[in-house]
Design an enzyme around this catalytic site. Structure first.
Site, PDB file in Angstrom:
ATOM      1  CB  ILE A 146      -0.848   0.097   1.240  1.00 35.16           C
ATOM      2  CG1 ILE A 146      -1.897  -1.217   1.168  1.00 35.16           C
ATOM      3  CG2 ILE A 146      -1.641   1.476   1.347  1.00 35.16           C
ATOM      4  CD1 ILE A 146      -2.558  -1.376   2.512  1.00 35.16           C
ATOM      5  CB  SER A 180      -5.942  -3.120  10.468  1.00 36.32           C
ATOM      6  OG  SER A 180      -6.730  -4.083  10.174  1.00 36.32           O
ATOM      7  CE1 TYR A 232      -0.960  -5.459  11.471  1.00 37.10           C
ATOM      8  CE2 TYR A 232      -3.290  -6.423  11.563  1.00 37.10           C
ATOM      9  CZ  TYR A 232      -2.352  -5.625  10.702  1.00 37.10           C
ATOM     10  OH  TYR A 232      -2.674  -4.933   9.776  1.00 37.10           O
ATOM     11  CE  LYS A 280      -1.541  -1.970  12.148  1.00 40.26           C
ATOM     12  NZ  LYS A 280      -1.022  -0.870  11.281  1.00 40.26           N
TER      13      LYS A 280
HETATM   14  N1  NAP Z   1      -2.890  -5.530   3.455  1.00 37.93           N
HETATM   15  C1  NAP Z   1      -4.100  -5.221   4.241  1.00 37.93           C
HETATM   16  O1  NAP Z   1      -4.834  -6.106   4.105  1.00 37.93           O
HETATM   17  C2  NAP Z   1      -4.065  -4.354   5.460  1.00 37.93           C
HETATM   18  C3  NAP Z   1      -5.438  -4.530   6.014  1.00 37.93           C
HETATM   19  C4  NAP Z   1      -5.482  -3.493   7.162  1.00 37.93           C
HETATM   20  C5  NAP Z   1      -4.271  -2.614   7.303  1.00 37.93           C
HETATM   21  N2  NAP Z   1      -3.094  -2.623   6.541  1.00 37.93           N
HETATM   22  C6  NAP Z   1      -1.952  -1.809   7.118  1.00 37.93           C
HETATM   23  O2  NAP Z   1      -1.502  -1.191   6.193  1.00 37.93           O
HETATM   24  C7  NAP Z   1       0.062  -1.083   6.244  1.00 37.93           C
HETATM   25  C8  NAP Z   1       0.729  -1.481   4.879  1.00 37.93           C
HETATM   26  O3  NAP Z   1       0.763  -2.768   4.982  1.00 37.93           O
HETATM   27  P1  NAP Z   1       0.822  -3.505   3.461  1.00 37.93           P
HETATM   28  O4  NAP Z   1      -0.408  -4.437   3.357  1.00 37.93           O
HETATM   29  O5  NAP Z   1       1.201  -2.759   2.457  1.00 37.93           O
HETATM   30  O6  NAP Z   1       1.990  -4.645   4.064  1.00 37.93           O
HETATM   31  P2  NAP Z   1       3.513  -4.937   3.223  1.00 37.93           P
HETATM   32  O7  NAP Z   1       3.212  -5.038   1.827  1.00 37.93           O
HETATM   33  O8  NAP Z   1       4.078  -5.946   4.135  1.00 37.93           O
HETATM   34  O9  NAP Z   1       4.392  -3.575   3.482  1.00 37.93           O
HETATM   35  C9  NAP Z   1       4.791  -3.140   4.936  1.00 37.93           C
HETATM   36  C10 NAP Z   1       5.719  -2.190   4.608  1.00 37.93           C
HETATM   37  O10 NAP Z   1       6.433  -1.767   6.331  1.00 37.93           O
HETATM   38  C11 NAP Z   1       7.708  -2.035   6.302  1.00 37.93           C
HETATM   39  N3  NAP Z   1       8.178  -2.406   7.520  1.00 37.93           N
HETATM   40  C12 NAP Z   1       8.128  -3.414   8.293  1.00 37.93           C
HETATM   41  N4  NAP Z   1       8.832  -3.412   9.244  1.00 37.93           N
HETATM   42  C13 NAP Z   1       9.359  -2.199   9.325  1.00 37.93           C
HETATM   43  C14 NAP Z   1      10.504  -1.632  10.120  1.00 37.93           C
HETATM   44  N5  NAP Z   1      10.851  -2.027  11.380  1.00 37.93           N
HETATM   45  N6  NAP Z   1      11.003  -0.496   9.726  1.00 37.93           N
HETATM   46  C15 NAP Z   1      10.605   0.007   8.573  1.00 37.93           C
HETATM   47  N7  NAP Z   1       9.730  -0.242   7.912  1.00 37.93           N
HETATM   48  C16 NAP Z   1       9.170  -1.609   8.005  1.00 37.93           C
HETATM   49  C17 NAP Z   1       7.991  -3.156   5.163  1.00 37.93           C
HETATM   50  O11 NAP Z   1       9.534  -3.004   4.762  1.00 37.93           O
HETATM   51  P3  NAP Z   1      10.189  -4.255   4.085  1.00 37.93           P
HETATM   52  O12 NAP Z   1       9.621  -4.516   2.836  1.00 37.93           O
HETATM   53  O13 NAP Z   1      11.653  -3.774   4.196  1.00 37.93           O
HETATM   54  O14 NAP Z   1       9.796  -5.524   5.159  1.00 37.93           O
HETATM   55  C18 NAP Z   1       7.116  -2.695   4.176  1.00 37.93           C
HETATM   56  O15 NAP Z   1       7.617  -1.748   3.240  1.00 37.93           O
HETATM   57  C19 NAP Z   1       0.366  -1.701   7.615  1.00 37.93           C
HETATM   58  O16 NAP Z   1       0.288  -0.670   8.466  1.00 37.93           O
HETATM   59  C20 NAP Z   1      -0.734  -2.529   7.736  1.00 37.93           C
HETATM   60  O17 NAP Z   1      -1.085  -2.998   9.125  1.00 37.93           O
HETATM   61  C21 NAP Z   1      -3.162  -3.797   5.560  1.00 37.93           C
END
Ligand code: NAP
Ligand code: NAG
Ligand code: NAG
Length: 319
Positions: free
Chosen positions: A49, A171, A203, A207
């Protein structure tokens, strides 16, 4: 026999349509706001995202700073975003939210080198087991505490701008969260246990922190030109489940193909909160599907939000 088959088919179609209009509903950011001359930080902007959000902001002319932990992954994303947006104002700055020291040095470098900040997007997050460098549960530490410190350190620069915003990714899972301050005190974590349902529950707790943080931040920002919002992006096909167990992945994969939003669709509510004109009176609120939503009592509990803020200040050494 055929009647039964038809009934089952109708039921499946109905369930599919229902899910597409609820849990997997899509909406689009309607704002045409131009971002030329503005600067945005996106944590975890190298994939998922965050990357889709960064691309759209770059297309609109913003200077985009990808605050990421992994240089290689981040530089690959910078390359993609520059290519796809046609903008060269996309840069990587090292930030590991699992280290308070790293958050501090990121903020220091940023404040020294960047004259303005219009948009802080607290997007990074993970579902995983483990501890941060400072010994906190990794989800509490990264999803909440690192972002808490980052936001506090950058507030002076945000306040200097005309109408800056802080957008924090929460979330829908926050509805299953709880804040157990005793547990936080004794274990430096809001959840405990090694089983995957336990770190899913941690988690959810992190959130819920994101929602309460935004609730309290809005109060503290009254009288400034900075506003803040938190977001449920939808259920989105990203790398978020990378640390889940194999059987969970086997289960998630096919469903995600059928139903989940793609990353570009998943960025829409973040973009809405970042760009939409005249939402300032909704500072502190929770958004999904590009609209403000009501949250349950525990997600707008003034006393818990205030206490979480004070505890977070203590844990990050701000107070
Ligand atoms: N996907 C869903 O369905 C969903 C639903 C509700 C909420 N969310 C929220 O949306 C947000 C984005 O998630 P996403 O779904 O896009 O997940 P994602 O594809 O796993 O991306 C997560 C990002 O966070 C980074 N990250 C993790 N640990 C970190 C750290 N210690 N320091 C700096 N960066 C770090 C990762 O970096 P690396 O690539 O280096 O690991 C990656 O760039 C999150 O906050 C998640 O909780 C997602
Ligand atoms: C907020 O912005 C307006 C318009 O740019 C400005 O006049 C005002 O002084 C700002 N307020 C604060 C507290 O910075
Ligand atoms: C999660 O999975 C990624 C990729 O497989 C790995 O690099 C990382 O160390 C794992 N754990 C955490 C806490 O991020």
């Amino acid at each position: 026999m055929w009647a039964a088959v038809a009934a089952v088919a109708a039921l499946i179609a109905g369930a599919y349509a229902l899910l597409q209009n609820t849990l997997f509903k899509r909406a689009r950011c309607a704002s045409n706001a131009d971002m030329t001359g503005k600067t945005a930080i996106i944590t975890g902007g190298n994939t998922g995202i965050g990357k889709a959000t960064a691309l759209e902001l770059a297309r609109r002319g913003a200077r985009v700073i990808l605050a990421c932990r992994n240089k290689q992954r981040a530089e690959a994303a910078v390359h993609d975003i520059r290519r796809d947006s046609g903008s060269s104002a996309v840069v990587f700055m090292q930030l590991d939210l699992a280290s308070l020291q790293s958050v501090r040095s990121f903020a220091e470098t940023f404040l020294k080198t960047e004259p303005r900040l219009d948009l802080l997007i607290n997007n990074a997050g993970l579902v995983a087991d483990g501890r941060t460098e400072d010994g906190f549960g990794i989800e509490f530490g990264v999803n909440h505490l690192g972002h808490f410190l980052l936001t506090c350190l950058l507030l002076p620069r945000l306040k200097e701008g005309g109408a800056s915003r802080v957008v924090t990714l929460s979330s829908l899972a926050h509805i299953w969260g709880r804040i157990d301050f005793d547990n936080l005190n004794s274990k430096r974590d809001l959840g405990t246990g090694k089983y995957s349902w336990q770190f899913f529950s941690a988690y959810c707790n992190s959130k819920l922190c994101n929602v309460l943080f935004t609730h309290e931040l809005a109060k503290r920002l009254q009288g400034t030109n900075v506003t803040c919002y938190c977001v449920h992006p939808g259920v989105v096909r990203t790398e978020l489940s990378r640390n889940c167990s194999l059987w969970q992945k086997v289960f998630i994969k096919p469903i995600s193909k059928l139903f989940f939003l793609d990353a570009e669709e998943g960025a829409q509510t973040t973009l809405h909160c970042a760009l939409q004109e005249s939402i300032e009176p909704l500072s502190g609120r929770y958004f999904s599907c590009c609209a403000v939503q009501e949250v349950g009592a525990k997600a707008r509990d003034d006393a818990v939000a205030k206490k979480l803020w004070e505890v977070s200040e203590r844990l990050t050494g701000l107070a």
